[in-house]
Write a protein that holds these residues in place. Structure first.
Motif, PDB file in Angstrom:
ATOM      1  N   GLN A 434       0.824  -1.197   0.000  1.00  0.00           N
ATOM      2  CA  GLN A 434       0.000   0.000   0.000  1.00  0.00           C
ATOM      3  C   GLN A 434       0.864   1.255   0.000  1.00  0.00           C
ATOM      4  O   GLN A 434       1.897   1.312   0.672  1.00  0.00           O
ATOM      5  CB  GLN A 434      -0.905   0.009   1.230  1.00  0.00           C
ATOM      6  CG  GLN A 434      -1.914  -1.133   1.252  1.00  0.00           C
ATOM      7  CD  GLN A 434      -2.870  -1.060   0.072  1.00  0.00           C
ATOM      8  OE1 GLN A 434      -3.504  -0.043  -0.170  1.00  0.00           O
ATOM      9  NE2 GLN A 434      -2.960  -2.146  -0.681  1.00  0.00           N
ATOM     10  N   PRO A 435       0.442   2.293  -0.740  1.00  0.00           N
ATOM     11  CA  PRO A 435       1.218   3.536  -0.802  1.00  0.00           C
ATOM     12  C   PRO A 435       1.075   4.350   0.478  1.00  0.00           C
ATOM     13  O   PRO A 435       0.037   4.311   1.142  1.00  0.00           O
ATOM     14  CB  PRO A 435       0.606   4.278  -1.993  1.00  0.00           C
ATOM     15  CG  PRO A 435      -0.808   3.781  -2.047  1.00  0.00           C
ATOM     16  CD  PRO A 435      -0.749   2.350  -1.615  1.00  0.00           C
ATOM     17  N   ILE A 436       2.119   5.084   0.814  1.00  0.00           N
ATOM     18  CA  ILE A 436       2.131   5.958   1.992  1.00  0.00           C
ATOM     19  C   ILE A 436       2.579   7.345   1.559  1.00  0.00           C
ATOM     20  O   ILE A 436       3.626   7.491   0.919  1.00  0.00           O
ATOM     21  CB  ILE A 436       3.088   5.436   3.080  1.00  0.00           C
ATOM     22  CG1 ILE A 436       2.761   3.983   3.440  1.00  0.00           C
ATOM     23  CG2 ILE A 436       3.038   6.318   4.323  1.00  0.00           C
ATOM     24  CD1 ILE A 436       3.849   3.310   4.255  1.00  0.00           C
ATOM     25  N   THR A 437       1.815   8.359   1.901  1.00  0.00           N
ATOM     26  CA  THR A 437       2.162   9.751   1.590  1.00  0.00           C
ATOM     27  C   THR A 437       2.639  10.451   2.855  1.00  0.00           C
ATOM     28  O   THR A 437       1.991  10.361   3.902  1.00  0.00           O
ATOM     29  CB  THR A 437       0.964  10.507   1.014  1.00  0.00           C
ATOM     30  OG1 THR A 437       0.621   9.938  -0.248  1.00  0.00           O
ATOM     31  CG2 THR A 437       1.271  11.973   0.816  1.00  0.00           C
ATOM     32  N   MET A 438       3.767  11.149   2.776  1.00  0.00           N
ATOM     33  CA  MET A 438       4.266  11.908   3.908  1.00  0.00           C
ATOM     34  C   MET A 438       3.616  13.293   3.914  1.00  0.00           C
ATOM     35  O   MET A 438       3.571  13.957   2.880  1.00  0.00           O
ATOM     36  CB  MET A 438       5.795  12.054   3.822  1.00  0.00           C
ATOM     37  CG  MET A 438       6.444  12.621   5.088  1.00  0.00           C
ATOM     38  SD  MET A 438       8.224  13.006   4.886  1.00  0.00           S
ATOM     39  CE  MET A 438       8.861  11.473   4.219  1.00  0.00           C
ATOM     40  N   LEU A 439       3.109  13.702   5.095  1.00  0.00           N
ATOM     41  CA  LEU A 439       2.448  14.994   5.231  1.00  0.00           C
ATOM     42  C   LEU A 439       3.265  15.930   6.107  1.00  0.00           C
ATOM     43  O   LEU A 439       4.016  15.500   6.973  1.00  0.00           O
ATOM     44  CB  LEU A 439       1.062  14.824   5.860  1.00  0.00           C
ATOM     45  CG  LEU A 439       0.077  13.885   5.164  1.00  0.00           C
ATOM     46  CD1 LEU A 439      -1.227  13.839   5.948  1.00  0.00           C
ATOM     47  CD2 LEU A 439      -0.170  14.326   3.732  1.00  0.00           C
ATOM     48  N   ASN A 440       3.087  17.240   5.886  1.00  0.00           N
ATOM     49  CA  ASN A 440       3.715  18.213   6.770  1.00  0.00           C
ATOM     50  C   ASN A 440       2.755  18.616   7.874  1.00  0.00           C
ATOM     51  O   ASN A 440       1.655  18.069   7.997  1.00  0.00           O
ATOM     52  CB  ASN A 440       4.225  19.426   5.973  1.00  0.00           C
ATOM     53  CG  ASN A 440       3.088  20.219   5.341  1.00  0.00           C
ATOM     54  OD1 ASN A 440       1.904  19.996   5.612  1.00  0.00           O
ATOM     55  ND2 ASN A 440       3.439  21.169   4.486  1.00  0.00           N
ATOM     56  N   THR A 441       3.133  19.592   8.684  1.00  0.00           N
ATOM     57  CA  THR A 441       2.319  19.971   9.836  1.00  0.00           C
ATOM     58  C   THR A 441       0.983  20.573   9.440  1.00  0.00           C
ATOM     59  O   THR A 441       0.056  20.608  10.244  1.00  0.00           O
ATOM     60  CB  THR A 441       3.079  20.995  10.696  1.00  0.00           C
ATOM     61  OG1 THR A 441       3.544  22.058   9.867  1.00  0.00           O
ATOM     62  CG2 THR A 441       4.260  20.333  11.380  1.00  0.00           C
ATOM     63  N   ALA A 442       0.865  21.046   8.219  1.00  0.00           N
ATOM     64  CA  ALA A 442      -0.401  21.602   7.745  1.00  0.00           C
ATOM     65  C   ALA A 442      -1.257  20.545   7.066  1.00  0.00           C
ATOM     66  O   ALA A 442      -2.312  20.863   6.509  1.00  0.00           O
ATOM     67  CB  ALA A 442      -0.129  22.761   6.784  1.00  0.00           C
ATOM     68  N   GLY A 443      -0.800  19.296   7.084  1.00  0.00           N
ATOM     69  CA  GLY A 443      -1.538  18.233   6.438  1.00  0.00           C
ATOM     70  C   GLY A 443      -1.356  18.208   4.935  1.00  0.00           C
ATOM     71  O   GLY A 443      -2.113  17.543   4.220  1.00  0.00           O
ATOM     72  N   GLN A 444      -0.352  18.932   4.431  1.00  0.00           N
ATOM     73  CA  GLN A 444      -0.094  18.967   2.990  1.00  0.00           C
ATOM     74  C   GLN A 444       0.885  17.847   2.614  1.00  0.00           C
ATOM     75  O   GLN A 444       1.803  17.550   3.371  1.00  0.00           O
ATOM     76  CB  GLN A 444       0.507  20.307   2.587  1.00  0.00           C
ATOM     77  CG  GLN A 444      -0.371  21.498   2.916  1.00  0.00           C
ATOM     78  CD  GLN A 444       0.385  22.808   2.781  1.00  0.00           C
ATOM     79  OE1 GLN A 444       1.584  22.876   3.048  1.00  0.00           O
ATOM     80  NE2 GLN A 444      -0.315  23.840   2.358  1.00  0.00           N
TER      81      GLN A 444
END
Length: 477
Positions: A434-444
């Motif tokens: 499954q793919p995983i996306t890394m987010l920043n503190t703003a949820g971007q």
């Protein structure tokens, strides 16, 4: 690479990789910590250089954790004199547990000030004492001259026979050799055991880094773990400044991808037993914007839903002013990562594999090959693994104070991504990764994986233009 400790487990929920929750975070956007729970520790010298470029001080390495929220009162029997006697005994145990933790904190500060670690031995098991000695050595190596506990508040304390778990909220001030001081507040989850008629500390984990207010957290944290994904609501900080613009693939539709605060790539679970993992990628050419940051590309086994993780890969570090450093490394959590003698440079194609040498033996061969130069390196290690997952990951590594800034790596292509699951060689698609996306503190989205290629064993991870803020540092491990 973790850090991602002693790391918190990650429980799979729809579309989110999530770690167990321990104590509530402060009344502001929560700032997850390292790992770290589990995660990877960046090589001390390089990590220190990166953080100095960002904040004028080194980030001390750390270890993540999780804690019980069960109250001791539930164990007290009801009825007359027995209630009073049991409650009195419970109160005595609580006081003894608090006292040993307070004494242990004072002893660690004293050990750094006097450079005499032996003062910590009376409040810790032999194994935990050795961990504390290593932590203090790392602190001193990174320029720490003193640590001071300035505030302590108590959370739940649970006693179960001869073991206990205690939660505390501790504010530490770290002093560096250049005169700078840094303050941070963490939730500490202590595990204690009875020895010689008294309580001593067996383990100390920090599930989150919070604000410097010195107050206990007030809402549920989603700690980031070095080397492990963490929950979406509390994304981990990354580097300040704008990364160079990169063409990132559009994030998948809601519910189609898991999210993490320090992982991007693919992970395979599915209840299978994984005994090998392999991947090939190109070492990135970092942006010359002058922004400091770190990135780690690796393959690993374990760590998604377990507290173990064996991993190996390459690391790229932007130290500022257009200068970069590269290295190859291995890590067997909860131990810190170790650099290996394999030279890597931007543009090099590198293949890394981790293979168990016989089912159930716990003997693993870790092999590197720089396909561009022909240089190879391999080693055999002993490691107890849950063998519960396989990963192909681009990570923002963690230090003691939290997740380090992610560098501007552009796009990293990964190919030949395979694993051995239940004795059969499978590619990403066959493993149901499954793919995983890394987010920043703003949820971007900060780093986004592409779809799996038509061959079933390739993908890429792209750094977006999103920016984040660096994690705070903290004093005690």
């Amino acid at each position: 690479m973790s850090a991602i400790y002693d790391d918190p487990s990650i429980q799979q929920r729809p579309a989110v990789l999530e770690e167990p929750v321990s104590a509530p975070p402060p009344p502001r956007p929560p700032v997850p910590r390292r790992r770290s729970r589990r995660g990877r520790l960046v090589a001390a010298g390089i990590a220190a250089t990166v953080v100095v470029a960002l904040a004028g001080a080194s980030v001390v390495p750390g270890a993540p954790g999780h804690g019980l929220l069960t109250g001791l009162v539930s164990q007290v029997p009801t009825g007359g004199t027995a209630v009073a006697a049991s409650q009195s005994q419970a109160d005595t145990q609580l006081a003894a547990i608090q006292q040993v933790i307070q004494r242990a904190n004072a002893e660690q500060a004293q050990a750094i000030a006097s450079q005499n670690p032996s003062v910590m031995s009376d409040t810790a098991t032999a194994a935990h004492y050795n961990q504390l000695v290593q932590i203090n050595q790392q602190l001193v190596a990174q320029g720490v001259t003193g640590i001071q506990l300035t505030n302590l508040a108590w959370g739940p304390i649970t006693v179960n026979g001869t073991t206990a778990t205690a939660t505390s909220y501790e504010t530490w001030v770290t002093t560096f050799s250049d005169g700078t001081t840094l303050q941070s507040t963490d939730t500490n989850v202590y595990t204690l055991v009875q020895q010689g008629g008294g309580w001593i500390i067996q383990d100390d984990q920090q599930p989150n880094s919070s604000s410097s207010s010195g107050q206990p957290p007030t809402s549920q944290p989603s700690p980031a773990a070095p080397g492990q994904p963490s929950a979406q609501p509390a994304p981990a900080p990354a580097a300040p400044g704008q990364p160079a613009p990169q063409a990132a693939p559009a994030p998948a539709a809601a519910g189609a991808q898991d999210t993490s605060t320090n992982w991007s790539g693919y992970a395979a679970t599915g209840g299978q037993t994984y005994t090998a993992v392999t991947g090939t990628w190109t070492v990135p050419q970092l942006s010359q914007t002058g922004t400091a940051g770190v990135g780690a590309t690796w393959v690993g086994i374990g760590g998604v839903s377990s507290r173990d993780l064996i991993q190996a890969g390459t690391q790229d570090v932007a130290v500022g002013s257009g200068q970069s450093q590269y290295q190859a490394w291995i890590e067997l959590l909860p131990a810190a990562s170790q650099q290996v003698p394999l030279a890597v440079a931007p543009g090099d194609s590198v293949t890394v594999s981790i293979t168990e040498q016989g089912a159930g033996t716990g003997v693993w061969q870790i092999a590197f090959k720089n396909n561009s130069t022909g240089q190879t390196y391999q080693t055999t290690v002993h490691y107890t693994s849950s063998q519960s997952s396989a990963e192909w990951i681009e990570e923002a590594p963690a230090g003691r104070g939290g997740i380090l800034p992610l560098d501007s790596f552009g796009t990293i292509p990964v190919s030949g991504a395979t694993a051995v699951a239940n004795g059969q060689t499978v590619d990403l698609a066959q493993a149901g990764a499954q793919p995983i996306t890394m987010l920043n503190t703003a949820g971007q989205p900060l780093a986004v994986p592409s779809a799996i290629g038509s061959n079933g064993s390739s993908f890429s991870v792209a750094r977006t233009q999103a920016a984040a803020t660096p994690a705070p540092t903290r004093g005690r491990g």
